[in-house]
Every structure is written in C-alpha cells, then in structure tokens.
Design a protein around this motif. Sequence first.
Motif, PDB file in Angstrom:
ATOM      1  N   GLY A   1       0.854  -1.185   0.000  1.00  0.00           N
ATOM      2  CA  GLY A   1       0.000   0.000   0.000  1.00  0.00           C
ATOM      3  C   GLY A   1       0.886   1.229   0.000  1.00  0.00           C
ATOM      4  N   MET A   2       0.602   2.128  -0.958  1.00  0.00           N
ATOM      5  CA  MET A   2       1.434   3.343  -1.011  1.00  0.00           C
ATOM      6  C   MET A   2       0.557   4.579  -1.092  1.00  0.00           C
ATOM      7  SD  MET A   2       2.871   3.209  -4.868  1.00  0.00           S
ATOM      8  CE  MET A   2       2.721   1.550  -5.511  1.00  0.00           C
ATOM      9  N   GLY A   3       1.155   5.705  -0.750  1.00  0.00           N
ATOM     10  CA  GLY A   3       0.421   6.967  -0.805  1.00  0.00           C
ATOM     11  C   GLY A   3       0.888   7.802  -1.991  1.00  0.00           C
ATOM     12  N   PRO A   4       0.021   7.969  -2.988  1.00  0.00           N
ATOM     13  CA  PRO A   4       0.435   8.743  -4.166  1.00  0.00           C
ATOM     14  C   PRO A   4       0.803  10.195  -3.847  1.00  0.00           C
ATOM     15  CG  PRO A   4      -1.884   8.095  -4.341  1.00  0.00           C
ATOM     16  CD  PRO A   4      -1.314   7.381  -3.161  1.00  0.00           C
ATOM     17  N   GLU A   5       0.185  10.785  -2.806  1.00  0.00           N
ATOM     18  CA  GLU A   5       0.586  12.148  -2.435  1.00  0.00           C
ATOM     19  C   GLU A   5       2.072  12.170  -2.080  1.00  0.00           C
ATOM     20  OE1 GLU A   5      -2.256  10.872  -1.367  1.00  0.00           O
ATOM     21  OE2 GLU A   5      -3.830  12.405  -1.285  1.00  0.00           O
ATOM     22  N   ARG A   6       2.444  11.202  -1.254  1.00  0.00           N
ATOM     23  CA  ARG A   6       3.837  11.152  -0.806  1.00  0.00           C
ATOM     24  C   ARG A   6       4.766  10.953  -2.002  1.00  0.00           C
ATOM     25  NH1 ARG A   6       7.086  10.677   3.351  1.00  0.00           N
ATOM     26  NH2 ARG A   6       8.810   9.200   3.278  1.00  0.00           N
ATOM     27  N   ILE A   7       4.369  10.090  -2.910  1.00  0.00           N
ATOM     28  CA  ILE A   7       5.199   9.830  -4.093  1.00  0.00           C
ATOM     29  C   ILE A   7       5.311  11.089  -4.954  1.00  0.00           C
ATOM     30  CG2 ILE A   7       5.260   8.509  -6.259  1.00  0.00           C
ATOM     31  CD1 ILE A   7       4.426   6.100  -4.578  1.00  0.00           C
ATOM     32  N   ALA A   8       4.167  11.778  -5.128  1.00  0.00           N
ATOM     33  CA  ALA A   8       4.193  13.021  -5.922  1.00  0.00           C
ATOM     34  C   ALA A   8       5.034  14.082  -5.218  1.00  0.00           C
ATOM     35  CB  ALA A   8       2.768  13.533  -6.137  1.00  0.00           C
ATOM     36  N   MET A   9       4.949  14.155  -3.900  1.00  0.00           N
ATOM     37  CA  MET A   9       5.717  15.163  -3.148  1.00  0.00           C
ATOM     38  C   MET A   9       7.219  14.936  -3.299  1.00  0.00           C
ATOM     39  SD  MET A   9       3.322  15.469   0.250  1.00  0.00           S
ATOM     40  CE  MET A   9       4.108  16.798   1.148  1.00  0.00           C
ATOM     41  N   LEU A  10       7.618  13.655  -3.217  1.00  0.00           N
ATOM     42  CA  LEU A  10       9.041  13.345  -3.364  1.00  0.00           C
ATOM     43  C   LEU A  10       9.506  13.599  -4.792  1.00  0.00           C
ATOM     44  CD1 LEU A  10       9.176  10.000  -1.348  1.00  0.00           C
ATOM     45  CD2 LEU A  10      10.178  12.205  -0.686  1.00  0.00           C
ATOM     46  N   LYS A  11       8.659  13.176  -5.731  1.00  0.00           N
ATOM     47  CA  LYS A  11       9.041  13.277  -7.136  1.00  0.00           C
ATOM     48  C   LYS A  11       9.153  14.731  -7.587  1.00  0.00           C
ATOM     49  CE  LYS A  11       7.417  11.414 -11.509  1.00  0.00           C
ATOM     50  NZ  LYS A  11       7.776  10.208 -12.224  1.00  0.00           N
ATOM     51  N   TYR A  12       8.220  15.566  -7.155  1.00  0.00           N
ATOM     52  CA  TYR A  12       8.200  16.950  -7.653  1.00  0.00           C
ATOM     53  C   TYR A  12       8.677  17.964  -6.624  1.00  0.00           C
ATOM     54  CZ  TYR A  12       5.434  14.895 -11.373  1.00  0.00           C
ATOM     55  OH  TYR A  12       5.013  14.122 -12.410  1.00  0.00           O
ATOM     56  N   GLY A  13       9.150  17.503  -5.469  1.00  0.00           N
ATOM     57  CA  GLY A  13       9.637  18.440  -4.466  1.00  0.00           C
ATOM     58  C   GLY A  13       8.537  19.338  -3.907  1.00  0.00           C
ATOM     59  N   ILE A  14       7.351  18.762  -3.693  1.00  0.00           N
ATOM     60  CA  ILE A  14       6.236  19.528  -3.125  1.00  0.00           C
ATOM     61  C   ILE A  14       6.343  19.448  -1.598  1.00  0.00           C
ATOM     62  CG2 ILE A  14       3.717  19.623  -2.923  1.00  0.00           C
ATOM     63  CD1 ILE A  14       3.724  18.196  -5.776  1.00  0.00           C
ATOM     64  N   ASP A  15       6.262  20.594  -0.923  1.00  0.00           N
ATOM     65  CA  ASP A  15       6.576  20.566   0.505  1.00  0.00           C
ATOM     66  C   ASP A  15       5.355  20.555   1.418  1.00  0.00           C
ATOM     67  OD1 ASP A  15       5.647  23.064   0.066  1.00  0.00           O
ATOM     68  OD2 ASP A  15       7.477  24.129   0.641  1.00  0.00           O
ATOM     69  N   ASP A  16       4.144  20.621   0.843  1.00  0.00           N
ATOM     70  CA  ASP A  16       2.965  20.681   1.700  1.00  0.00           C
ATOM     71  C   ASP A  16       1.825  19.890   1.049  1.00  0.00           C
ATOM     72  OD1 ASP A  16       0.646  21.417   3.158  1.00  0.00           O
ATOM     73  OD2 ASP A  16       1.580  23.335   3.717  1.00  0.00           O
ATOM     74  N   ILE A  17       1.337  18.877   1.750  1.00  0.00           N
ATOM     75  CA  ILE A  17       0.318  17.984   1.172  1.00  0.00           C
ATOM     76  C   ILE A  17      -0.966  18.751   0.848  1.00  0.00           C
ATOM     77  CG2 ILE A  17      -0.721  17.237   3.371  1.00  0.00           C
ATOM     78  CD1 ILE A  17      -0.828  14.382   2.200  1.00  0.00           C
TER      79      ILE A  17
END
Length: 337
Positions: A304-320
């Motif tokens: 089970g994974m969290g796509p928000e977390r993956i997108a944050m890491l991938k694109y350097g997004i700092d706030d969910i």
Amino acid sequence: LKNEAKDLIQGARDLKTLQDLRVKYLGKKGPITEVLRGMGKLSKEERPVIGQLANDVRASIQEAIDGKQGILENEAIEARLASETIDVTLPGRISSPGNHHPLTAVIEEIEDFFIGLGFSIAEGPEVEKDYYNFEALNLPKDHPARDMQDSFYITEELLLRTHTSPVQARTMEKHKGKGPVKVICPGKVYRRDTDDATHSHQFMQIEGLYVDKNVRLSDLKGILTAFAKKMFGEERQIRLRPSFFPFTEPSVEMDISCFHCNGEGCSVCKRTGWIEILGSGMVHPNVLEMSGFDSKEYTGFAFGMGPERIAMLKYGIDDIRHFYTNDTRFLKQFKRA
Ligand code: PHE
C-alpha cells in the motif's frame, strides 16, 4: 384603384405589409369582390364590360403583388445570408485547456506501470464495513493495532475506510478461492488526523495484491524495484526493512535511495540517505483463509502506497495541502505530459 394599389404595393417594405395589401384589395371584403357581387344590379350591356374591367384590375393587382412578393422574399434570404456569414479571418478565442492534477498524473503513471505487468484495477466503497476495514484483515475488535489508524466511525459497524486494504478482502472474496488475483486498488481514505504539511484527514492510497500459487517475497521485491526505478529513475535503489502489519507476515517497509541528496543524506531523508515510500508484505494466512483462499495452496503479496507522498518526493512539493486547495498557480506547474 389599380394605380393606387400598385403604388402601395411597390412601396411595401416587407412581406407582412404586402400580405395586408393582398387582403385589402383582393380579399372577400375588398373593392373588387364588392363590384363583382354587385353585378346582378347591372344591365345586360353593362355586365360584361364591368366584369371584364374588374377581372383585369384584379389580375394586374395580383400580378403586382406576386412580383413584389418574389422580390421581398429574395431580399429576406439575402439579408439572412449576410447576417449568418462567418468571418473566417477573425482571430480565435484562446481557451485554457487545463491540465492534469499532479495527483491524477502520478496515479495514472502508477496504474500504467502495474497494468503493464498484468494487474487490473479494482475498487471498493469509501464508506466501509468494520469487517472489511479491520476484521477480515486480521484485526479483530479490540486488537491494539487498530489504534495505528484513527478512524471516522459512522455507526458501530460502518466507518470511512482508513486504508485501501479492505479492497484486498473484497477482491479475494469475489475470486472464490481461485487464483490468480492480480489487482491494484486506488482510492480515497480517511483518518482522524489534524491537517498540516504532511497530514491530511483525507488522502489517497494505491493498494496492490497478487495472490497465486508460489508467489514469494522475492517477487514482491523484484516488482517494487522495477516500480521504484520507473517512478524515480534507473539509478534508484531500494531496501526492505522489517515492519509490522497485522494483515501481512512477514511485513516490510520499502525505502528508496534518496535522490534529493544522491544518497548522501539531507533533510528530506533525515540524513539517512533513504526515504520510506510504502508498506507491504506477504498476505497473512489468516487473511487468505478469511477471504476464501486455501493458505496451503496459495500465497500472495500486498502493498500500500500513498500517491501524495510519491508526488511530493518526485516533484519536491513541501505541503500535502497543495493537492486539495486547488490554487491554479500550483496546479499550472504540472503540464500534461
Ligand atoms: N494498509 C497499510 C497502511 O495503510 C499499508 C499496507 C498495505 C501494508 C498492504 C501492507 C500491505 O498503512
């Protein structure tokens, strides 16, 4: 009479006026009809002369009206054509095409990867039974691990699902003990968390489940390694750390080598060089059995994974919270690939 009528007809500007004139001169109450009606009162000699005259007048008024009608009808058509003409030289209006929401884009990318490996997509309800959210996942009532996920209960038996794992149980039930089961399950989940930069009371998960004869931990490792490289770059390494989930045994958490600091250690990975991206493990025999699979014949892995977390890491997004507030200045940075 004839000349008066002809003048008026020539002067008519539209079809309505012309129709009124037709009624006025040629209609049942018009002067010509009146003359013809009065014929009986005339002498034998007068009758043919007057009759002839009246008919002539009528014919020529009729002709004038018909002629004018043709002209007016043509004019109306011309006017319509002119007003409906499209000016093809006008510059177009630029409409904003919009773009994929970054979360949608990441979810689709993840789905594409797994579909390519023969997985299909399964879904389940967001308002879930306690049974599927917990019990069927080896979390009986009063199990201490239920506290890991603070839940929004609706009734004693219904809650907003705290993870997408209930779709595992639902999907296995549908397969009635026969493998292979090979699905990913994207969807929204809910937890009683206070929203901040890294927590949200509603977020998304993508569950994976592969049940068949002879599925091993090494299959899980192979697939997740390929996944990490696809999402985060070929040079990415993964490591599996022992963990605990009641519905998997053994349970592992997967880390990827940090690409923000090339594995050297930075604030993103808390100086370890590794970042956790998902939880997984081999499906617990109790879970297989409860959903109708013979655990001596079948094994499986789940993650089970969290796509928000993956997108944050991938694109350097700092706030969910950026994913949910729909500020177009944020959204516009993610152009459709
Ligand atoms: N459901 C777990 C969570 O939400 C993740 C998980 C899924 C772990 C599947 C193992 C297997 O944290």
